[in-house]
Design an enzyme around this catalytic site. Sequence first.
Site, PDB file in Angstrom:
ATOM      1  N   GLN A 217      10.555  -3.451  -0.662  1.00  0.00           N
ATOM      2  CA  GLN A 217      10.811  -3.826  -2.058  1.00  0.00           C
ATOM      3  C   GLN A 217      11.202  -2.603  -2.890  1.00  0.00           C
ATOM      4  O   GLN A 217      11.960  -2.714  -3.844  1.00  0.00           O
ATOM      5  CB  GLN A 217       9.556  -4.478  -2.681  1.00  0.00           C
ATOM      6  CG  GLN A 217       9.243  -5.863  -2.142  1.00  0.00           C
ATOM      7  CD  GLN A 217       8.278  -5.819  -0.975  1.00  0.00           C
ATOM      8  OE1 GLN A 217       8.277  -4.868  -0.201  1.00  0.00           O
ATOM      9  NE2 GLN A 217       7.457  -6.834  -0.841  1.00  0.00           N
ATOM     10  N   ASP A 258      -1.612  -7.138  -8.381  1.00  0.00           N
ATOM     11  CA  ASP A 258      -1.576  -8.568  -8.032  1.00  0.00           C
ATOM     12  C   ASP A 258      -2.845  -9.284  -8.462  1.00  0.00           C
ATOM     13  O   ASP A 258      -2.821 -10.477  -8.781  1.00  0.00           O
ATOM     14  CB  ASP A 258      -1.334  -8.742  -6.534  1.00  0.00           C
ATOM     15  CG  ASP A 258       0.120  -8.421  -6.221  1.00  0.00           C
ATOM     16  OD1 ASP A 258       0.444  -7.227  -6.057  1.00  0.00           O
ATOM     17  OD2 ASP A 258       0.935  -9.363  -6.217  1.00  0.00           O
ATOM     18  N   ASN A 268      -3.005  -4.367  -4.998  1.00  0.00           N
ATOM     19  CA  ASN A 268      -1.552  -4.235  -5.164  1.00  0.00           C
ATOM     20  C   ASN A 268      -0.958  -4.016  -3.764  1.00  0.00           C
ATOM     21  O   ASN A 268      -1.689  -3.918  -2.770  1.00  0.00           O
ATOM     22  CB  ASN A 268      -1.226  -3.079  -6.123  1.00  0.00           C
ATOM     23  CG  ASN A 268       0.237  -3.068  -6.514  1.00  0.00           C
ATOM     24  OD1 ASN A 268       0.792  -4.089  -6.897  1.00  0.00           O
ATOM     25  ND2 ASN A 268       0.886  -1.928  -6.400  1.00  0.00           N
TER      26      ASN A 268
HETATM   27  O1  MRU Z   1       4.670  -8.955  -1.831  1.00  0.00           O
HETATM   28  P1  MRU Z   1       5.239  -8.769  -3.201  1.00  0.00           P
HETATM   29  O2  MRU Z   1       6.608  -8.178  -3.193  1.00  0.00           O
HETATM   30  O3  MRU Z   1       5.125 -10.027  -4.022  1.00  0.00           O
HETATM   31  O4  MRU Z   1       4.270  -7.698  -3.864  1.00  0.00           O
HETATM   32  C1  MRU Z   1       4.495  -7.329  -5.190  1.00  0.00           C
HETATM   33  C2  MRU Z   1       3.585  -6.261  -5.657  1.00  0.00           C
HETATM   34  O5  MRU Z   1       2.698  -5.833  -4.978  1.00  0.00           O
HETATM   35  C3  MRU Z   1       3.761  -5.817  -7.065  1.00  0.00           C
HETATM   36  O6  MRU Z   1       3.391  -4.486  -7.189  1.00  0.00           O
HETATM   37  C4  MRU Z   1       2.848  -6.668  -7.946  1.00  0.00           C
HETATM   38  O7  MRU Z   1       3.064  -8.039  -7.723  1.00  0.00           O
HETATM   39  C5  MRU Z   1       3.053  -6.376  -9.369  1.00  0.00           C
HETATM   40  S1  MRU Z   1       4.597  -7.054  -9.931  1.00  0.00           S
HETATM   41  C6  MRU Z   1       4.758  -6.679 -11.529  1.00  0.00           C
END
Ligand code: MRU
Length: 365
Positions: A217, A258, A268
């Site tokens: 990501q 999260d 997170n």
């Molecule tokens: O697995 P993902 O891509 O959904 O994980 C996202 C994250 O860990 C982000 O850091 C978190 O959701 C914060 S988004 C503002």
Amino acid sequence: MPSPSPLKERGTEGVRLNKYSYQPVEWLGDRIRLLDQTRLPGEEVYLDIADYRELASAIQELKVRGAPAIGVAGGYGVALGALSIESNSGNEFIQKLQAVVDTLKNARPTARNLPRAVERMERVANEAVAAGKSVEQIKAILVEEAENIHAWEVEATEKISRLGAELIQSGFTVLTHCNTGPLATTGYGTALGVIIYAHEQGKEIKVFADETRRLLQGARLTTWELQKVGIPVTLITDSMAGYFMGRGKVDCVIVGADRIAANGDTANKIGTYTLAVLAKEHGIPFYVAAPTTTIDATLVTGEDIPIEERRPDEVTGFRGVRTAPEDCEAANPSFDVTPHGYITAIITERGIIREPYEQGIGEVV
Ligand code: MRU
């Protein structure tokens, strides 16, 4: 607020969307449009989704991802499921809605925003039935509620970005992990929103973006979003963070969240805990930015935060290309929990919280 550079005013179906030229989640009246985040940055492909089960799969496959964004999508998903229910009885409607709620609520386990949004939709449906509304009226109320959830997240992330930017000085190099921009939030962004806001205030900011194994990501999405707003970004592998911190190249770390427990322990993306420990060792401030919808005050500590375990083939290869030997076992926890003692401050839309977190979190929720 400073005028943002490559931004575009948009608005469909009554919701004030984020101002970027791309929208991760849009409600089109009878379907949801998602920007497929698994295909970025190579291709900008939009998916129109007309079935809530298809949306649940899209959430699981990370076509839409990031805690606030999956909350927004989940709200629209309940509205979508509700529109497909054929019944004239409020009680029968609620019974049928249960399958929609259960499917969406459990699509991903760690981010608090998804079950929170779905539960809010369920509550509103129950209240509307109790108030004697017709099924047609309840459907309209649910669409409106999903739009409210969306509008709220957009506004909250703008406030987080503004408040958090106070912590960022001109000349800073900021290290961030995963993706926390408009793509992950539908709004301004959380950690990335803070960085973008500081840049828009005219501060000179540079960013180290962790690639964020496994699904990259950071490499695919954070760099893409930063390039769009013209912020200098250097992509690094997750394991390079200590190298650059040790050489004095990082002024602060800022990440999203999260789920945050009542004592400030924060789940997170996997790798966040490692960064927090490294930051503390090097005396570097470590900030978490998240809306209050990410806080789960029912959990006393982070120990009880459910951690999503994903398929091992995400680790043994990438996009269908195998990198590990056949039959090699692999672990794949998607998130980790950073104990609150490593966190310098948590930036929410209702203010910046520092130790003692129980007190500050109690005040904002
Ligand atoms: O697995 P993902 O891509 O959904 O994980 C996202 C994250 O860990 C982000 O850091 C978190 O959701 C914060 S988004 C503002």
